[in-house]
Each structure stands twice: as C-alpha cells, then as structure tokens.
Design a protein around this motif. Structure first.
Motif, PDB file in Angstrom:
ATOM      1  N   VAL A 184     -24.781 -62.152  48.664  1.00  0.00           N
ATOM      2  CA  VAL A 184     -25.952 -62.031  49.421  1.00  0.00           C
ATOM      3  C   VAL A 184     -26.746 -60.647  48.703  1.00  0.00           C
ATOM      4  CG1 VAL A 184     -27.106 -61.489  51.434  1.00  0.00           C
ATOM      5  CG2 VAL A 184     -25.125 -62.921  51.689  1.00  0.00           C
ATOM      6  N   VAL A 185     -28.097 -61.036  48.224  1.00  0.00           N
ATOM      7  CA  VAL A 185     -28.533 -59.845  47.412  1.00  0.00           C
ATOM      8  C   VAL A 185     -29.991 -59.602  47.953  1.00  0.00           C
ATOM      9  CG1 VAL A 185     -29.648 -59.278  45.170  1.00  0.00           C
ATOM     10  CG2 VAL A 185     -27.418 -60.813  45.380  1.00  0.00           C
ATOM     11  N   SER A 211     -32.647 -66.849  57.025  1.00  0.00           N
ATOM     12  CA  SER A 211     -31.327 -66.850  57.881  1.00  0.00           C
ATOM     13  C   SER A 211     -30.043 -67.188  57.040  1.00  0.00           C
ATOM     14  CB  SER A 211     -31.447 -67.746  59.120  1.00  0.00           C
ATOM     15  OG  SER A 211     -31.502 -68.970  58.720  1.00  0.00           O
ATOM     16  N   GLY A 212     -29.918 -67.869  55.878  1.00  0.00           N
ATOM     17  CA  GLY A 212     -28.770 -67.802  55.346  1.00  0.00           C
ATOM     18  C   GLY A 212     -28.244 -69.067  55.650  1.00  0.00           C
ATOM     19  N   THR A 213     -29.105 -70.071  55.959  1.00  0.00           N
ATOM     20  CA  THR A 213     -28.336 -71.628  56.282  1.00  0.00           C
ATOM     21  C   THR A 213     -27.538 -72.169  55.176  1.00  0.00           C
ATOM     22  OG1 THR A 213     -30.130 -71.951  58.191  1.00  0.00           O
ATOM     23  CG2 THR A 213     -28.857 -73.881  57.343  1.00  0.00           C
ATOM     24  N   MET A 217     -28.235 -62.311  57.749  1.00  0.00           N
ATOM     25  CA  MET A 217     -27.124 -63.206  56.975  1.00  0.00           C
ATOM     26  C   MET A 217     -25.732 -62.425  57.006  1.00  0.00           C
ATOM     27  SD  MET A 217     -29.140 -64.665  53.513  1.00  0.00           S
ATOM     28  CE  MET A 217     -30.383 -63.470  53.245  1.00  0.00           C
ATOM     29  N   ARG A 218     -25.809 -60.735  56.950  1.00  0.00           N
ATOM     30  CA  ARG A 218     -24.630 -60.137  56.861  1.00  0.00           C
ATOM     31  C   ARG A 218     -23.969 -60.421  58.167  1.00  0.00           C
ATOM     32  NH1 ARG A 218     -22.580 -56.009  59.649  1.00  0.00           N
ATOM     33  NH2 ARG A 218     -24.217 -55.960  60.777  1.00  0.00           N
ATOM     34  N   ARG A 219     -24.536 -60.606  59.200  1.00  0.00           N
ATOM     35  CA  ARG A 219     -23.903 -60.975  60.446  1.00  0.00           C
ATOM     36  C   ARG A 219     -23.267 -62.519  60.544  1.00  0.00           C
ATOM     37  NH1 ARG A 219     -28.467 -58.598  63.293  1.00  0.00           N
ATOM     38  NH2 ARG A 219     -28.944 -60.950  63.755  1.00  0.00           N
ATOM     39  N   ARG A 220     -24.072 -63.418  60.190  1.00  0.00           N
ATOM     40  CA  ARG A 220     -23.628 -64.542  60.141  1.00  0.00           C
ATOM     41  C   ARG A 220     -22.616 -65.076  59.180  1.00  0.00           C
ATOM     42  NH1 ARG A 220     -28.145 -69.545  59.270  1.00  0.00           N
ATOM     43  NH2 ARG A 220     -26.811 -71.150  60.171  1.00  0.00           N
TER      44      ARG A 220
END
Length: 289
Positions: A21-22, A254-256, A281-284
């Motif tokens: 994740v960037v 949201s990184g889906t 995204m970090r949490r998910r």
C-alpha cells in the motif's frame, strides 16, 4: 507502508515481494513499476461530478496508417485531434488531461494476458470509452458491465440513476485470461423455467450485475465515502486472474481490490495519496501487508 505523499522507491516492488500500500501521487509513482507486471488493473477514479462542465471536444481526421492512433469504421485510419477545452467546476481543471496519462500507464503495466476494469458513472463513461479505444484499440474492448443497484434518491422528473458502468479492456484480444468457472453464480430470475439442477447451481452473471451497495450499517463498511462492494471486486479478480497473480489499483480508496485479492490468494499493489484512504487501508489490510 509508505507515508502520505511519499513516492515508494523502485526496488520496493518485487514480483516475489510483499503486497504494497503506497502513499503517493499515482502519476509520480507509476513509472517506478515494471512493464507488464499486473494481470488486472482496476480503477475507480473521481467521477467528475461538478454541475457545470465543459467537455473536451474530439474530432477525427483521416490519416496515413503510420500516423494514426486509432482505427475507425471500415478499417480507415484516424488521428484524434483534441479540440477546444472548457473548464470544470469539479476538482480538476481538465478531467481528461488528468485521466489520459494514467490510462496509458495502466496499458503499459498490464501483462500480455491482462485486463483493465475502469469504473465510472454516466457523466464521463462515454468519453472514457473513446479514450480507451484510442489507447488500447477498439479490438481490445471486451465488455461494458452495468452495476445496477437500488439505493439513494428517487427523482420524479426523470428515470432515477441507479447504475455505474465498468469498461473492460484487454491487452491482447487473442490472449487474455478469463476463467468463467471461477466466477460466483447468481440465482435464476425465473427458476421455474430451468431444471432443479440449474437452480441449485445458479447461472453465470451477464454484463448486468445486480448487487447492493455497501450497507451503511453493515460489517463491510469502512467509513470511506466511495467504498465499493467486495462482491464486485471479487468477481473481477476471480474471472481475470489466477492464484498469485498481481493486481493494481492506483485510485485505491478504501482498498477493496486488496481485500478481494487477499481473499482469493492474489497479490496486490494499492496506491492513494489521501491520508484518510491510507489509514483505512492500513486497518483493513494489516494482516496482508
């Protein structure tokens, strides 16, 4: 994970390396990624929802084959000429100058058997179709997927808008990966017209996908305002990639896409410069990074 606004170094992406994740402006980061590294690119860019818009006008003139950038009806070669531009009151002065170089990067980054899914709504999808025809070639257009849902406002002055459009293009029309056997199935709308065996198995989805939005009170909700349903992304990933293939989303939100890839044992690179998106995204995706 890189911090907000940080451009990740070239050697941080490795085909045998970890998911990423960037935090970066995508057009600054994308050139650091190698050609043909991704079997799937999914993009959900800003929809350009400003009320007052000027369109970039496109006109076509015939040109010699070696000078053309697209092929029109009857095999005629054409050169796209960008005409008068006008202002938007949206986030971008020129949406198309914003989107076009990013779509060209998407083409470069796709593997020879790769697929692009571009998610837009009615405001811009027709203009994006013309742009993608020019970049990928009309022969590389695979599908126009309609994601239909039933939620939100109900206008009484027009037919309420209840769908998004996902344009699907492939890098090589003769060599792209698509595995329909891996795709989730849907209930038959008229089960009494088919055998009990078919009812039990369900049918393959068509190019119209009926799928609810992310429930505002459901477990899937991350709090990110433009979050897309996991089921949509899992369907794309299942059909257009294999286990351990790399997928890319450089409007990651949201990184889906990462969640879908992780669920299906694919690998992902997600890019966003919004600190809120990066935190979501970090949490998910913490256990997959």
């Amino acid at each position: 994970m890189a911090g907000p606004g940080t451009v990740t170094a070239v050697d941080e992406f490795r085909p045998d390396g970890p998911n990423l994740v960037v935090g970066a402006e995508n057009l600054e980061f994308l050139p650091s990624l190698p050609d043909g590294a991704f079997t799937l690119v999914y993009l959900d860019p800003p929809f350009n929802t400003g009320r007052t818009q000027r369109r970039q006008q496109l006109s076509m003139v015939r040109a010699a084959a070696e000078e053309s950038d697209r092929v029109g009806f009857g095999g005629q070669s054409y050169k796209t000429i960008k005409g008068a531009l006008a202002s938007y009151d949206d986030a971008f002065a020129d949406y198309w100058e914003f989107l076009e170089p990013r779509l060209r990067e998407a083409w470069r980054l796709l593997a020879d058997d790769g697929t692009l899914y571009l998610h837009l709504d009615y405001r811009e999808v027709h203009y994006a179709k013309v742009m993608l025809d020019a970049i990928f070639g009309r022969e590389c257009f695979l599908n126009e997927i309609i994601w239909a849902y039933d939620f939100g406002g109900r206008s009484k002055r027009r037919w309420p808008s209840k769908h998004d459009t996902i344009l699907v293009y492939v890098k090589d029309p003769d060599g792209y990966w698509f595995d329909s056997e891996e795709v989730d199935r849907e209930p038959y709308m008229a089960p009494g017209l088919v055998t009990p065996e078919k009812v039990a198995r369900g049918k393959l989805p068509t190019d119209v996908w009926w799928h609810t939005i992310v429930s505002p009170t459901g477990k899937e909700k991350t709090g990110y305002p433009t979050q897309k349903p996991l089921g949509l992304l899992k369907r794309m990933v299942a059909a257009s990639t294999r286990r351990d293939d790399w997928v890319l989303d450089f409007f990651a939100g949201s990184g889906t896409l990462g969640a879908a890839a992780a669920a299906l044992q694919r690998r992902f690179v997600l890019v966003d410069q919004n600190p809120e998106a990066l935190e979501v995204m970090r949490r998910r995706l913490a256990e997959h990074l």
